[in-house]
Motif scaffolding. Structure first.
Motif, PDB file in Angstrom:
ATOM      1  N   UNK A  59      52.034  40.669  43.270  1.00 33.59           N
ATOM      2  CA  UNK A  59      50.584  40.781  43.062  1.00 33.59           C
ATOM      3  C   UNK A  59      50.214  40.365  41.637  1.00 33.59           C
ATOM      4  N   UNK A  60      50.982  40.837  40.650  1.00 29.78           N
ATOM      5  CA  UNK A  60      50.715  40.492  39.247  1.00 29.78           C
ATOM      6  C   UNK A  60      50.923  38.997  38.996  1.00 29.78           C
ATOM      7  N   UNK A  64      48.035  36.370  37.754  1.00 28.81           N
ATOM      8  CA  UNK A  64      48.177  35.635  36.498  1.00 28.81           C
ATOM      9  C   UNK A  64      48.078  34.124  36.696  1.00 28.81           C
ATOM     10  N   UNK A  65      47.812  33.704  37.939  1.00 24.87           N
ATOM     11  CA  UNK A  65      47.620  32.280  38.243  1.00 24.87           C
ATOM     12  C   UNK A  65      48.829  31.405  37.956  1.00 24.87           C
ATOM     13  N   UNK A  66      50.030  31.984  38.005  1.00 18.46           N
ATOM     14  CA  UNK A  66      51.249  31.221  37.745  1.00 18.46           C
ATOM     15  C   UNK A  66      51.309  29.974  38.617  1.00 18.46           C
ATOM     16  N   UNK A  67      50.864  30.070  39.848  1.00 16.89           N
ATOM     17  CA  UNK A  67      50.962  28.944  40.786  1.00 16.89           C
ATOM     18  C   UNK A  67      50.109  27.761  40.344  1.00 16.89           C
ATOM     19  N   UNK A  68      49.183  27.978  39.408  1.00 16.23           N
ATOM     20  CA  UNK A  68      48.313  26.902  38.929  1.00 16.23           C
ATOM     21  C   UNK A  68      48.696  26.420  37.533  1.00 16.23           C
ATOM     22  N   UNK A  69      49.750  26.972  36.956  1.00 11.10           N
ATOM     23  CA  UNK A  69      50.150  26.553  35.623  1.00 11.10           C
ATOM     24  C   UNK A  69      50.592  25.093  35.620  1.00 11.10           C
ATOM     25  N   UNK A  70      50.419  24.439  34.470  1.00 12.92           N
ATOM     26  CA  UNK A  70      50.904  23.070  34.294  1.00 12.92           C
ATOM     27  C   UNK A  70      52.439  23.088  34.233  1.00 12.92           C
TER      28      UNK A  70
END
Length: 125
Positions: A59-60, A64-70
Protein backbone atom coordinates in the motif's frame (compact mmCIF):
# COMPACT_ATOMS: atom_id res chain seq x y z
CA UNK A 1 -0.72 -3.70 -7.21
CA UNK A 2 -2.97 -2.44 -4.43
CA UNK A 3 -4.63 -5.27 -2.61
CA UNK A 4 -1.95 -7.77 -3.60
CA UNK A 5 0.37 -9.43 -1.11
CA UNK A 6 4.13 -9.24 -1.20
CA UNK A 7 6.05 -8.37 -4.37
CA UNK A 8 7.40 -11.14 -6.59
CA UNK A 9 10.79 -9.45 -6.60
CA UNK A 10 12.21 -6.65 -4.46
CA UNK A 11 15.67 -5.23 -3.86
CA UNK A 12 16.81 -1.81 -2.70
CA UNK A 13 20.29 -0.58 -1.87
CA UNK A 14 21.74 2.80 -1.05
CA UNK A 15 25.13 4.14 -0.06
CA UNK A 16 28.35 5.67 -1.19
CA UNK A 17 32.04 5.06 -1.49
CA UNK A 18 32.76 6.34 2.03
CA UNK A 19 29.86 4.77 3.92
CA UNK A 20 29.44 1.46 2.12
CA UNK A 21 26.06 0.17 1.05
CA UNK A 22 22.94 -0.87 2.91
CA UNK A 23 20.63 -3.28 1.17
CA UNK A 24 17.33 -5.00 1.66
CA UNK A 25 15.87 -7.66 -0.59
CA UNK A 26 13.31 -10.40 -0.91
CA UNK A 27 14.52 -13.99 -0.85
CA UNK A 28 11.46 -16.25 -1.17
CA UNK A 29 9.23 -15.08 1.72
CA UNK A 30 12.12 -13.69 3.74
CA UNK A 31 13.52 -10.17 3.75
CA UNK A 32 17.32 -10.11 3.89
CA UNK A 33 19.14 -6.93 4.86
CA UNK A 34 22.69 -5.95 5.56
CA UNK A 35 25.58 -3.59 5.04
CA UNK A 36 28.70 -3.99 3.04
CA UNK A 37 31.05 -2.84 0.33
CA UNK A 38 30.47 -4.11 -3.19
CA UNK A 39 29.07 -7.63 -3.13
CA UNK A 40 30.45 -8.35 0.36
CA UNK A 41 27.86 -8.13 3.14
CA UNK A 42 28.61 -7.53 6.80
CA UNK A 43 26.12 -8.51 9.48
CA UNK A 44 23.44 -9.82 7.12
CA UNK A 45 20.18 -10.70 8.82
CA UNK A 46 16.73 -11.82 7.77
CA UNK A 47 13.15 -11.41 8.94
CA UNK A 48 9.85 -12.89 7.80
CA UNK A 49 7.20 -10.17 7.57
CA UNK A 50 3.60 -11.07 8.26
CA UNK A 51 0.91 -10.88 5.59
CA UNK A 52 -0.26 -7.63 7.21
CA UNK A 53 3.29 -6.21 7.07
CA UNK A 54 3.38 -6.99 3.35
CA UNK A 55 -0.07 -5.50 2.79
CA UNK A 56 1.00 -2.24 4.45
CA UNK A 57 4.27 -2.21 2.49
CA UNK A 58 2.53 -2.69 -0.87
CA UNK A 59 0.00 0.00 0.00
CA UNK A 60 2.82 2.43 0.91
CA UNK A 61 4.69 1.60 -2.32
CA UNK A 62 1.55 2.29 -4.34
CA UNK A 63 0.96 5.58 -2.50
CA UNK A 64 4.54 6.70 -3.13
CA UNK A 65 4.00 6.38 -6.90
CA UNK A 66 7.03 4.11 -7.33
CA UNK A 67 5.44 2.61 -10.44
CA UNK A 68 5.61 6.05 -12.11
CA UNK A 69 9.21 6.88 -11.22
CA UNK A 70 11.69 7.60 -14.01
CA UNK A 71 14.39 5.03 -14.79
CA UNK A 72 17.20 7.27 -13.51
CA UNK A 73 17.77 10.28 -11.29
CA UNK A 74 21.24 11.77 -11.59
CA UNK A 75 22.77 15.05 -10.43
CA UNK A 76 25.79 15.48 -12.74
CA UNK A 77 27.18 18.28 -10.55
CA UNK A 78 28.08 15.93 -7.68
CA UNK A 79 31.02 13.58 -8.17
CA UNK A 80 31.00 11.65 -4.89
CA UNK A 81 27.91 11.04 -2.89
CA UNK A 82 25.03 8.65 -2.58
CA UNK A 83 23.85 6.10 -5.12
CA UNK A 84 20.73 3.99 -4.87
CA UNK A 85 19.04 1.18 -6.83
CA UNK A 86 15.51 -0.18 -6.73
CA UNK A 87 14.05 -3.26 -8.38
CA UNK A 88 10.47 -4.23 -7.63
CA UNK A 89 8.13 -6.52 -9.51
CA UNK A 90 4.59 -7.42 -8.66
CA UNK A 91 2.55 -9.33 -11.20
CA UNK A 92 2.86 -7.57 -14.55
CA UNK A 93 4.24 -4.37 -13.00
CA UNK A 94 8.01 -3.97 -12.78
CA UNK A 95 10.14 -0.97 -11.89
CA UNK A 96 13.90 -0.80 -12.09
CA UNK A 97 15.46 2.55 -11.34
CA UNK A 98 18.53 4.12 -9.82
CA UNK A 99 19.92 7.41 -8.75
CA UNK A 100 23.14 9.23 -8.05
CA UNK A 101 22.74 12.22 -5.73
CA UNK A 102 19.21 12.82 -7.01
CA UNK A 103 15.86 11.34 -5.98
CA UNK A 104 12.22 11.24 -7.01
CA UNK A 105 9.92 13.48 -4.95
CA UNK A 106 8.42 10.51 -3.08
CA UNK A 107 11.76 8.90 -2.19
CA UNK A 108 11.32 9.42 1.56
CA UNK A 109 8.01 7.53 1.36
CA UNK A 110 9.91 4.52 -0.05
CA UNK A 111 12.40 4.71 2.83
CA UNK A 112 9.53 4.92 5.32
CA UNK A 113 7.80 1.91 3.71
CA UNK A 114 10.96 -0.20 3.91
CA UNK A 115 11.63 0.82 7.51
CA UNK A 116 8.04 -0.08 8.38
CA UNK A 117 8.45 -3.49 6.72
CA UNK A 118 11.65 -4.31 8.62
CA UNK A 119 10.32 -2.73 11.84
CA UNK A 120 13.27 -0.39 12.41
CA UNK A 121 14.98 2.63 10.94
CA UNK A 122 17.40 0.65 8.82
CA UNK A 123 17.60 3.40 6.20
CA UNK A 124 17.90 7.07 7.11
CA UNK A 125 15.78 9.72 5.41
Amino acid sequence: MAGESRPDEFRFDIGGCFDGMRFVGLRESTVVMGRGMGSYADDEESITPSDEDWRLFVKAIDQSNVWKWKRKYVDPNVLDGTEWNLVIRQGEAKKKCYGSNDYPPEFDALIDAINLLVKREFFER
